[in-house]
Design a protein around this motif. Structure first.
Motif, mmCIF file in Angstrom:
data_model
loop_
_atom_site.group_PDB
_atom_site.id
_atom_site.type_symbol
_atom_site.label_atom_id
_atom_site.label_comp_id
_atom_site.label_asym_id
_atom_site.label_seq_id
_atom_site.Cartn_x
_atom_site.Cartn_y
_atom_site.Cartn_z
ATOM 1 N N GLY A 1 0.750 -0.669 0.184
ATOM 2 C CA GLY A 1 0.050 -0.018 0.136
ATOM 3 C C GLY A 1 1.076 1.428 -0.317
ATOM 4 O O GLY A 1 0.330 2.204 -0.145
ATOM 5 N N GLY A 2 2.162 1.445 -0.180
ATOM 6 C CA GLY A 2 2.887 2.250 -0.377
ATOM 7 C C GLY A 2 3.518 2.401 1.527
ATOM 8 O O GLY A 2 3.609 3.338 1.264
ATOM 9 N N GLN A 3 2.978 2.220 2.233
ATOM 10 C CA GLN A 3 3.234 2.807 3.749
ATOM 11 C C GLN A 3 3.822 1.553 4.611
ATOM 12 O O GLN A 3 3.224 0.360 4.981
ATOM 13 N N THR A 4 4.627 1.390 5.709
ATOM 14 C CA THR A 4 4.763 1.088 6.517
ATOM 15 C C THR A 4 4.387 1.424 7.587
ATOM 16 O O THR A 4 3.347 2.374 7.425
ATOM 17 N N LEU A 5 3.884 0.783 8.863
ATOM 18 C CA LEU A 5 3.396 1.260 10.235
ATOM 19 C C LEU A 5 3.722 2.749 10.479
ATOM 20 O O LEU A 5 2.777 3.899 10.626
ATOM 21 N N GLY A 6 4.589 2.481 10.409
ATOM 22 C CA GLY A 6 5.241 4.079 11.052
ATOM 23 C C GLY A 6 4.294 5.123 10.048
ATOM 24 O O GLY A 6 4.778 6.859 10.477
ATOM 25 N N MET A 7 4.667 4.902 8.765
ATOM 26 C CA MET A 7 4.202 6.071 7.979
ATOM 27 C C MET A 7 3.063 6.432 7.399
ATOM 28 O O MET A 7 2.416 7.632 7.343
ATOM 29 N N ARG A 8 1.798 5.272 8.500
ATOM 30 C CA ARG A 8 0.550 6.077 8.442
ATOM 31 C C ARG A 8 0.437 6.970 8.876
ATOM 32 O O ARG A 8 -0.621 7.928 9.016
ATOM 33 N N PRO A 9 0.964 7.225 10.384
ATOM 34 C CA PRO A 9 0.066 7.964 11.218
ATOM 35 C C PRO A 9 0.816 8.874 11.034
ATOM 36 O O PRO A 9 -0.273 10.928 11.197
ATOM 37 N N ARG B 1 0.998 10.305 7.425
ATOM 38 C CA ARG B 1 -0.057 9.660 6.316
ATOM 39 C C ARG B 1 1.400 10.273 5.183
ATOM 40 O O ARG B 1 1.103 11.209 3.638
ATOM 41 N N LEU B 2 2.281 9.823 5.343
ATOM 42 C CA LEU B 2 3.002 9.499 3.872
ATOM 43 C C LEU B 2 3.100 8.156 2.745
ATOM 44 O O LEU B 2 2.673 7.015 3.514
ATOM 45 N N LYS B 3 3.093 8.556 1.935
ATOM 46 C CA LYS B 3 4.026 7.143 1.325
ATOM 47 C C LYS B 3 4.474 7.453 -0.043
ATOM 48 O O LYS B 3 5.060 7.998 -0.306
ATOM 49 N N VAL B 4 4.753 6.125 -0.181
ATOM 50 C CA VAL B 4 5.993 5.803 -1.023
ATOM 51 C C VAL B 4 5.180 6.048 -3.134
ATOM 52 O O VAL B 4 4.393 4.599 -2.787
ATOM 53 N N VAL B 5 6.063 6.496 -3.581
ATOM 54 C CA VAL B 5 5.372 5.917 -5.375
ATOM 55 C C VAL B 5 6.175 6.549 -5.690
ATOM 56 O O VAL B 5 7.529 6.928 -5.703
ATOM 57 N N GLY C 1 4.577 10.887 -9.087
ATOM 58 C CA GLY C 1 3.445 11.191 -7.733
ATOM 59 C C GLY C 1 2.761 10.570 -7.808
ATOM 60 O O GLY C 1 1.849 10.764 -6.802
ATOM 61 N N VAL C 2 2.096 9.286 -8.685
ATOM 62 C CA VAL C 2 0.792 8.782 -8.197
ATOM 63 C C VAL C 2 1.269 6.955 -8.245
ATOM 64 O O VAL C 2 0.389 6.130 -7.550
ATOM 65 N N SER C 3 1.805 6.878 -9.458
ATOM 66 C CA SER C 3 1.159 5.314 -9.466
ATOM 67 C C SER C 3 2.808 4.302 -8.648
ATOM 68 O O SER C 3 3.516 4.697 -7.609
ATOM 69 N N ALA C 4 2.440 3.412 -7.973
ATOM 70 C CA ALA C 4 3.133 2.389 -7.379
ATOM 71 C C ALA C 4 4.587 2.218 -7.354
ATOM 72 O O ALA C 4 4.474 1.629 -9.169
ATOM 73 N N PRO C 5 5.287 2.177 -7.039
ATOM 74 C CA PRO C 5 6.597 1.489 -7.820
ATOM 75 C C PRO C 5 6.887 0.510 -8.239
ATOM 76 O O PRO C 5 6.310 -0.564 -7.191
ATOM 77 N N MET D 1 8.050 9.781 -1.723
ATOM 78 C CA MET D 1 7.762 10.347 -0.845
ATOM 79 C C MET D 1 6.732 11.246 -0.350
ATOM 80 O O MET D 1 7.308 12.839 -0.232
ATOM 81 N N VAL D 2 5.130 11.314 -0.532
ATOM 82 C CA VAL D 2 4.385 12.578 -0.409
ATOM 83 C C VAL D 2 3.880 12.196 0.804
ATOM 84 O O VAL D 2 3.437 11.481 1.486
ATOM 85 N N ARG D 3 3.049 13.594 1.118
ATOM 86 C CA ARG D 3 2.451 13.505 1.968
ATOM 87 C C ARG D 3 0.446 13.653 1.974
ATOM 88 O O ARG D 3 0.460 14.027 1.181
ATOM 89 N N LEU D 4 0.181 12.623 1.756
ATOM 90 C CA LEU D 4 -1.561 12.748 1.406
ATOM 91 C C LEU D 4 -2.267 13.904 1.963
ATOM 92 O O LEU D 4 -1.766 14.031 3.090
ATOM 93 N N ALA D 5 -3.507 14.022 1.978
ATOM 94 C CA ALA D 5 -3.594 15.004 2.052
ATOM 95 C C ALA D 5 -5.293 14.548 3.518
ATOM 96 O O ALA D 5 -4.775 13.327 3.707
ATOM 97 N N LYS D 6 -5.768 15.367 4.649
ATOM 98 C CA LYS D 6 -6.071 14.350 4.901
ATOM 99 C C LYS D 6 -7.411 14.595 4.514
ATOM 100 O O LYS D 6 -8.265 14.682 4.296
ATOM 101 N N ARG D 7 -8.017 13.036 5.244
ATOM 102 C CA ARG D 7 -9.402 12.829 5.138
ATOM 103 C C ARG D 7 -10.382 13.770 5.496
ATOM 104 O O ARG D 7 -10.292 14.472 6.793
#
Length: 155
Positions: free
Chosen positions: A83-91, A93-97, A101-105, A149-155
């Motif tokens: 999902g592009g995120q480790t457990l530490g990246m989820r809180p 809102r970081l994601k590896v793309v 900037g959009v697709s999965a590597p 690594m991008v920072r996702l917007a708040k939901r």
């Protein structure tokens, strides 16, 4: 690189990355402890006294280091692929793309990212601190692997 929420500030600042690394340290250390237990039990069962230390710089000690590095890599790669995120990246809102900037590597890019990230950490984190002077706020492993690594917007 701008964040996905339309903001003009960099999407994944070094502080967020460091917080994610600290958070990810805990599940990884737990897995290292299990691996160390297996090595210790194996060492004891092979005829050594239970209180005898493993000789420094022995093949067994280097083997344990290698297994711990592989466990860490498996944790990171499986998390990034899932999902592009480790457990530490989820809180945070970081994601590896991928670089777009959009697709999965791809898996190869993620393996390169982990290898260069390891080298960055071994060099006193200089590959991470590089993001402070980089125009696009990219680390060495971002550049080498063609990922971001991008920072996702708040939901």
């Amino acid at each position: 690189m701008a964040s996905t929420s339309g903001s003009t500030r960099p999407s994944a600042l070094i502080g967020w990355r460091v917080l994610a690394l600290v958070y990810d340290l805990w599940p990884v250390v737990a897995m290292w402890m299990v691996a160390s237990l297996v090595f210790t039990v194996g060492y004891t069962l092979s005829g050594h006294a239970s209180r005898e230390n493993i000789a420094p710089f022995s093949a067994l000690q280097w083997g344990l280091w290698l297994v711990c590095w592989l466990i860490t890599g498996a944790y990171a790669l499986l998390s990034w692929r899932r999902g592009g995120q480790t457990l530490g990246m989820r809180p945070w809102r970081l994601k590896v793309v991928a670089a777009d900037g959009v697709s999965a590597p791809g898996l190869r890019a993620l393996m390169l990212r982990f290898a260069v990230g390891t080298a960055s950490l071994l060099l006193a984190g200089s590959g991470f601190w590089w993001a402070w002077v980089d125009r696009e706020r990219l680390t060495w492993h971002d550049r080498a692997s063609g990922t971001r690594m991008v920072r996702l917007a708040k939901r």
